[in-house]
Design a protein around this motif. Sequence first.
Motif, PDB file in Angstrom:
ATOM      1  N   ALA A   1      18.470  12.162   1.811  1.00 39.53           N
ATOM      2  CA  ALA A   1      17.428  11.239   2.288  1.00 39.53           C
ATOM      3  C   ALA A   1      16.466  10.881   1.153  1.00 39.53           C
ATOM      4  N   ALA A   2      16.159  11.877   0.282  1.00 36.77           N
ATOM      5  CA  ALA A   2      15.236  11.605  -0.834  1.00 36.77           C
ATOM      6  C   ALA A   2      15.867  10.573  -1.773  1.00 36.77           C
ATOM      7  N   LYS A   3      17.183  10.718  -2.000  1.00 32.85           N
ATOM      8  CA  LYS A   3      17.885   9.773  -2.879  1.00 32.85           C
ATOM      9  C   LYS A   3      17.849   8.368  -2.261  1.00 32.85           C
TER      10      LYS A   3
ATOM     11  N   HIS B   1       0.974   8.961   4.982  1.00 31.24           N
ATOM     12  CA  HIS B   1       2.096   8.130   4.523  1.00 31.24           C
ATOM     13  C   HIS B   1       3.130   7.952   5.652  1.00 31.24           C
ATOM     14  N   THR B   2       3.410   9.045   6.369  1.00 34.05           N
ATOM     15  CA  THR B   2       4.395   8.949   7.467  1.00 34.05           C
ATOM     16  C   THR B   2       3.845   8.076   8.602  1.00 34.05           C
ATOM     17  N   GLN B   3       2.532   8.210   8.868  1.00 37.99           N
ATOM     18  CA  GLN B   3       1.944   7.431   9.984  1.00 37.99           C
ATOM     19  C   GLN B   3       2.010   5.932   9.687  1.00 37.99           C
TER      20      GLN B   3
ATOM     21  N   GLY C   1       4.130   4.537   7.530  1.00 40.21           N
ATOM     22  CA  GLY C   1       5.554   4.180   7.468  1.00 40.21           C
ATOM     23  C   GLY C   1       6.127   3.928   8.861  1.00 40.21           C
ATOM     24  N   LEU C   2       5.750   4.794   9.823  1.00 36.64           N
ATOM     25  CA  LEU C   2       6.263   4.611  11.192  1.00 36.64           C
ATOM     26  C   LEU C   2       5.635   3.368  11.831  1.00 36.64           C
ATOM     27  N   THR C   3       4.405   3.035  11.426  1.00 36.93           N
ATOM     28  CA  THR C   3       3.780   1.793  11.921  1.00 36.93           C
ATOM     29  C   THR C   3       4.583   0.588  11.410  1.00 36.93           C
TER      30      THR C   3
ATOM     31  N   ILE D   1      15.936   2.822  -2.171  1.00 37.61           N
ATOM     32  CA  ILE D   1      15.449   1.695  -1.351  1.00 37.61           C
ATOM     33  C   ILE D   1      14.057   1.283  -1.843  1.00 37.61           C
ATOM     34  N   VAL D   2      13.236   2.290  -2.222  1.00 38.60           N
ATOM     35  CA  VAL D   2      11.913   1.974  -2.793  1.00 38.60           C
ATOM     36  C   VAL D   2      12.098   1.088  -4.015  1.00 38.60           C
ATOM     37  N   TRP D   3      13.006   1.477  -4.915  1.00 33.23           N
ATOM     38  CA  TRP D   3      13.141   0.730  -6.173  1.00 33.23           C
ATOM     39  C   TRP D   3      13.694  -0.680  -5.964  1.00 33.23           C
TER      40      TRP D   3
ATOM     41  N   PHE E   1       0.838  -1.203   0.000  1.00 31.95           N
ATOM     42  CA  PHE E   1       0.000   0.000   0.000  1.00 31.95           C
ATOM     43  C   PHE E   1       0.875   1.257   0.000  1.00 31.95           C
ATOM     44  N   GLN E   2       1.889   1.275   0.880  1.00 35.29           N
ATOM     45  CA  GLN E   2       2.782   2.432   1.019  1.00 35.29           C
ATOM     46  C   GLN E   2       3.454   2.783  -0.307  1.00 35.29           C
ATOM     47  N   LEU E   3       3.878   1.736  -1.036  1.00 29.51           N
ATOM     48  CA  LEU E   3       4.567   1.987  -2.303  1.00 29.51           C
ATOM     49  C   LEU E   3       3.611   2.680  -3.282  1.00 29.51           C
ATOM     50  N   GLY E   4       2.391   2.116  -3.407  1.00 30.54           N
ATOM     51  CA  GLY E   4       1.406   2.684  -4.339  1.00 30.54           C
ATOM     52  C   GLY E   4       1.014   4.092  -3.909  1.00 30.54           C
ATOM     53  N   TYR E   5       0.769   4.277  -2.607  1.00 33.11           N
ATOM     54  CA  TYR E   5       0.291   5.574  -2.116  1.00 33.11           C
ATOM     55  C   TYR E   5       1.398   6.636  -2.236  1.00 33.11           C
ATOM     56  N   GLY E   6       2.645   6.212  -1.973  1.00 29.73           N
ATOM     57  CA  GLY E   6       3.778   7.149  -2.099  1.00 29.73           C
ATOM     58  C   GLY E   6       3.873   7.687  -3.515  1.00 29.73           C
ATOM     59  N   TRP E   7       3.740   6.799  -4.494  1.00 33.40           N
ATOM     60  CA  TRP E   7       3.805   7.248  -5.895  1.00 33.40           C
ATOM     61  C   TRP E   7       2.609   8.112  -6.251  1.00 33.40           C
ATOM     62  N   TYR E   8       1.424   7.680  -5.808  1.00 31.31           N
ATOM     63  CA  TYR E   8       0.214   8.450  -6.087  1.00 31.31           C
ATOM     64  C   TYR E   8       0.395   9.888  -5.575  1.00 31.31           C
TER      65      TYR E   8
ATOM     66  N   SER F   1      14.808   7.255   6.434  1.00 36.17           N
ATOM     67  CA  SER F   1      15.093   8.274   5.405  1.00 36.17           C
ATOM     68  C   SER F   1      13.872   9.196   5.245  1.00 36.17           C
ATOM     69  N   GLY F   2      12.642   8.620   5.365  1.00 35.19           N
ATOM     70  CA  GLY F   2      11.419   9.437   5.289  1.00 35.19           C
ATOM     71  C   GLY F   2      11.363  10.428   6.449  1.00 35.19           C
ATOM     72  N   TRP F   3      11.772   9.943   7.618  1.00 37.01           N
ATOM     73  CA  TRP F   3      11.751  10.784   8.830  1.00 37.01           C
ATOM     74  C   TRP F   3      12.705  11.977   8.656  1.00 37.01           C
TER      75      TRP F   3
HETATM   76  C1  HEM Z   1       8.085   1.185   4.571  1.00 33.21           C
HETATM   77  C2  HEM Z   1       7.747   2.425   4.600  1.00 33.21           C
HETATM   78  C3  HEM Z   1       7.725   3.382   3.411  1.00 33.21           C
HETATM   79  C4  HEM Z   1       7.564   3.140   2.058  1.00 33.21           C
HETATM   80  C5  HEM Z   1       7.388   1.794   1.360  1.00 33.21           C
HETATM   81  C6  HEM Z   1       7.604   4.437   1.386  1.00 33.21           C
HETATM   82  C7  HEM Z   1       7.452   4.639   0.012  1.00 33.21           C
HETATM   83  C8  HEM Z   1       7.482   5.855  -0.624  1.00 33.21           C
HETATM   84  C9  HEM Z   1       7.304   6.080  -2.034  1.00 33.21           C
HETATM   85  C10 HEM Z   1       7.028   4.996  -3.081  1.00 33.21           C
HETATM   86  C11 HEM Z   1       7.424   7.424  -2.275  1.00 33.21           C
HETATM   87  C12 HEM Z   1       7.341   8.147  -3.626  1.00 33.21           C
HETATM   88  C13 HEM Z   1       8.737   8.288  -4.149  1.00 33.21           C
HETATM   89  C14 HEM Z   1       8.813   9.092  -5.420  1.00 33.21           C
HETATM   90  O1  HEM Z   1       7.870   9.802  -5.775  1.00 33.21           O
HETATM   91  O2  HEM Z   1       9.892   9.022  -6.023  1.00 33.21           O
HETATM   92  C15 HEM Z   1       7.681   8.064  -0.991  1.00 33.21           C
HETATM   93  C16 HEM Z   1       7.893   9.412  -0.829  1.00 33.21           C
HETATM   94  C17 HEM Z   1       8.035  10.017   0.401  1.00 33.21           C
HETATM   95  N1  HEM Z   1       8.034   9.404   1.636  1.00 33.21           N
HETATM   96 FE1  HEM Z   1       7.914   7.411   1.984  1.00 33.21          FE
HETATM   97  N2  HEM Z   1       7.795   5.418   2.334  1.00 33.21           N
HETATM   98  C18 HEM Z   1       7.857   4.821   3.580  1.00 33.21           C
HETATM   99  C19 HEM Z   1       8.014   5.447   4.800  1.00 33.21           C
HETATM  100  C20 HEM Z   1       8.055   6.794   5.001  1.00 33.21           C
HETATM  101  C21 HEM Z   1       8.115   7.476   6.303  1.00 33.21           C
HETATM  102  C22 HEM Z   1       8.097   6.773   7.676  1.00 33.21           C
HETATM  103  C23 HEM Z   1       8.173   8.810   6.052  1.00 33.21           C
HETATM  104  C24 HEM Z   1       8.261   9.980   7.019  1.00 33.21           C
HETATM  105  C25 HEM Z   1       8.334   9.907   8.342  1.00 33.21           C
HETATM  106  C26 HEM Z   1       8.151   8.995   4.598  1.00 33.21           C
HETATM  107  C27 HEM Z   1       8.206  10.210   3.952  1.00 33.21           C
HETATM  108  C28 HEM Z   1       8.174  10.379   2.602  1.00 33.21           C
HETATM  109  C29 HEM Z   1       8.275  11.688   1.967  1.00 33.21           C
HETATM  110  C30 HEM Z   1       8.452  13.049   2.684  1.00 33.21           C
HETATM  111  C31 HEM Z   1       8.196  11.459   0.585  1.00 33.21           C
HETATM  112  C32 HEM Z   1       8.261  12.511  -0.540  1.00 33.21           C
HETATM  113  C33 HEM Z   1       9.618  12.470  -1.136  1.00 33.21           C
HETATM  114  C34 HEM Z   1       9.750  13.257  -2.398  1.00 33.21           C
HETATM  115  O3  HEM Z   1       8.772  13.797  -2.899  1.00 33.21           O
HETATM  116  O4  HEM Z   1      10.895  13.275  -2.893  1.00 33.21           O
HETATM  117  N3  HEM Z   1       8.084   7.725   3.994  1.00 33.21           N
HETATM  118  N4  HEM Z   1       7.703   7.085  -0.018  1.00 33.21           N
END
Ligand code: HEM
Length: 220
Positions: A156-158, A60-62, A64-66, A163-165, A36-43, A114-116
């Motif tokens: 961190a974004a890199k 997404h952060t909530q 991810g921290l879970t 890691i996502v990929w 779900f996180q992967l799909g929602y992050g991209w969305y 890295s998200g944190w």
């Molecule tokens: C297992 C957990 C996680 C997965 C699978 C995941 C996955 C992703 C994905 C697929 C994206 C989109 C990347 C892109 O557009 O290139 C993303 C972006 C992002 N995630 Fe996560 N994430 C996770 C945990 C977290 C956590 C815990 C945080 C913050 C506390 C976080 C913060 C962010 C932020 C700020 C972005 C935007 C980055 C950007 O636009 O460059 N993520 N994540």
Amino acid sequence: MNLITAIEWAEGYNRRGLYSPIGVTFHWVMAALVIFQLGYGWYLGWQPVGGDKYVGYQTHTQIGLTIMMLGTLRFLWRSQIAGPQNVDEDSLAGRASRVLQAWFYFSFFALPISGWVMWSTLPSDLPLSIAGVIPFPNLPFHQLSEGLQQRLMQWAAKAHFWIVWITVLAIPGHAGAAVLHYLVKRDRVLPSMFDLNGPQQPGVLGSAPDKGPVDEPPPA
Ligand code: HEM
Ligand code: HEM
């Protein structure tokens, strides 16, 4: 049930080549959350910049921290009870599956961390929490210079991106291998993550009660 009894109960499943219901629940709940996180992050990445995107990222952060909290509990559980031995550990397939599993554990921490870092450099004041319930602090990056914050964000974004990929590639490799085991080798690898039947061994905790010796038929 105390910890020792729980471990003995789970070992009963392992002896039958199965993961215990605790291992199976961790596996499928976390697999669903990660996918779900992967799909929602991209969305969210494709959404236009604005309030909705920020609130979306807060969810997404909530989640991810879970994943990080569940990953910690799962790691502790697994350190006590490793799971069934269904593959030859020294074979190429055994080693490859161990590398992928280790990668998943790494990602349960490296993605949230890295998200944190990213979240803590953003100018948002939306609070962090585990599952929207347990408050979680931001890193104190706002005391750093703008330039350093920007570099941390980029780094961190890199890391998050790569890691996502790698995780996106690892999932079909891992799931595909499990399905191949089922279709080609016809062994217990895939059923070990689905089968919730008790050990069914007399004397093993979690087994159906021993019914005792079968009655002899009466002499004719
Ligand atoms: C297992 C957990 C996680 C997965 C699978 C995941 C996955 C992703 C994905 C697929 C994206 C989109 C990347 C892109 O557009 O290139 C993303 C972006 C992002 N995630 Fe996560 N994430 C996770 C945990 C977290 C956590 C815990 C945080 C913050 C506390 C976080 C913060 C962010 C932020 C700020 C972005 C935007 C980055 C950007 O636009 O460059 N993520 N994540
Ligand atoms: C995001 C998705 C997934 C993640 C993160 C993941 C992670 C893991 C991890 C860490 C293990 C090691 C056992 C443990 O520590 O509990 C494992 C085992 C296993 N997984 Fe997954 N998994 C995912 C998806 C799947 C899917 C889709 C399938 C099946 C089609 C699958 C089938 C299995 C099987 C059969 C095992 C046992 C392997 C063995 O003992 O050798 N997993 N998985």
